[in-house]
Design an enzyme around this catalytic site. Structure first.
Site, PDB file in Angstrom:
ATOM      1  CB  VAL A 108      -0.912   0.024   1.240  1.00  0.00           C
ATOM      2  CG1 VAL A 108      -1.799   1.260   1.223  1.00  0.00           C
ATOM      3  CG2 VAL A 108      -1.770  -1.233   1.302  1.00  0.00           C
ATOM      4  CB  CYS A 109       0.968   4.226   0.389  1.00  0.00           C
ATOM      5  SG  CYS A 109       1.429   5.966   0.358  1.00  0.00           S
ATOM      6  CB  THR A 110       5.745   4.874   0.468  1.00  0.00           C
ATOM      7  OG1 THR A 110       5.178   4.918   1.792  1.00  0.00           O
ATOM      8  CG2 THR A 110       5.525   6.204  -0.213  1.00  0.00           C
TER       9      THR A 110
END
Length: 319
Positions: A108-110
């Protein structure tokens, strides 16, 4: 497998929402009758509590070092601590190990940075939060980074754009595992859409457009947005602006990075997407209201921008 074992990997300065969107969705699925149920754990280095981005402390449920497969899914959260996590031999070593023992791997995300550091995104198409996409692409040129979609699934590896897109990806997993009805029930329970298609843009063109410093372009854009069903041909827009078509095109490219015709098409398509998600208007009415000559013209534009048909898009947005 009696239960679907899911491990969410956290670390210091992880984003709490990246974790909670996953865990809450899966536990809600259990409450609504998922069978086999999900066994969800948050694993951290040393099993210790981690301080999340927001300053809240989250207690780890499992020692990352002691988690053993087989796992159904391993999901790596994102957050401001992603670079430190990617630089940690301990975290990366166990991410690689658990990836070999997992049916699905996701970030998720970074968290994509952590998967990238582990070599799990090499040769794959992946996404991350739009503000970190260029950094990911520069640091890991072997990855095909696409900053636009809210999530991407490439084989058994998935990457989500960030924060609430974790919810969309988790709903997609639930639908894959247990069918659309259970996924719809989870979405209703969480009071959210079911579920945004992965190829939906991370952000609206109206919120990502740069600030317009040219008053004439700003006036034409306002006219376009307010008159989507009208005549927005290059000739009509140039006449409205009182300049030549060539000059208007130069101004649009300078201010918006695209010609007037493309801006109009994107604006109409995005407006159609909003109507499809929020109304039951027939396709022909949606097309007419947004300035498309026919439902077929809308279908072609929609497929080009979102990679899906208007009817499929409406079905996935309906709760």
């Amino acid at each position: 497998m009696e239960q679907r074992r899911v491990v969410v990997v956290g670390y210091d300065q992880a984003e709490l929402l990246d974790i909670a969107c996953v865990t809450t969705s899966l536990i809600t699925a259990n409450r609504l009758g998922a069978s086999p149920a999900y066994a969800v754990d948050v694993a951290t280095p040393g099993g210790r509590a981690v301080t999340c981005e927001a300053g809240l402390t989250l207690q780890g449920q499992r020692f990352l070092e002691r988690v053993k497969g087989p796992l159904d899914t391993m999901i790596v959260s994102g957050g401001l601590g992603h670079e430190a996590a990617a630089d940690s031999p301990l975290i990366i070593g166990h991410i690689r190990r658990l990836a070999r023992e997992s049916r699905r791997v996701a970030s998720v995300c970074t968290g994509a940075t952590v998967l990238a550091a582990a070599g799990l995104l090499d040769g794959k198409r992946a996404t991350t939060h739009w503000s970190y996409a260029q950094q990911l692409a520069c640091n890991y040129p072997e990855i095909d980074v696409d900053p636009a979609p809210i999530y991407i699934r490439d084989g058994r590896v998935s990457t989500a754009a960030g924060v609430t897109s974790a919810l969309d990806l988790t709903l997609a997993f639930i639908e894959e595992d247990h069918g659309s009805e259970l996924a719809r029930g989870v979405a209703r329970g969480l009071v959210t859409y079911l579920h945004r298609p992965g190829n939906q843009a991370q952000m609206s063109m109206f919120t990502t457009a740069p600030a317009l410093t040219n008053g004439l372009v700003r006036r034409v854009v306002d006219h376009i947005v307010g008159h989507l069903a009208g005549d927005l041909s290059a000739t009509a827009l140039a006449a409205y602006a009182g300049v030549s078509e060539r000059h208007l095109t130069r101004l649009f490219i300078d201010q918006l990075g695209q010609a007037p015709g493309r801006f109009v098409r994107n604006a109409r398509t995005e407006a159609a997407a909003q109507l499809l998600a929020s109304t039951s208007l027939p396709m022909a009415r949606v097309a007419a209201r947004c300035g498309f000559g026919s439902a077929e013209t809308l279908r072609q534009a929609f497929a080009g921008r979102y990679g899906t048909s208007p009817s499929r898009y409406r079905a996935t947005q309906s709760t």
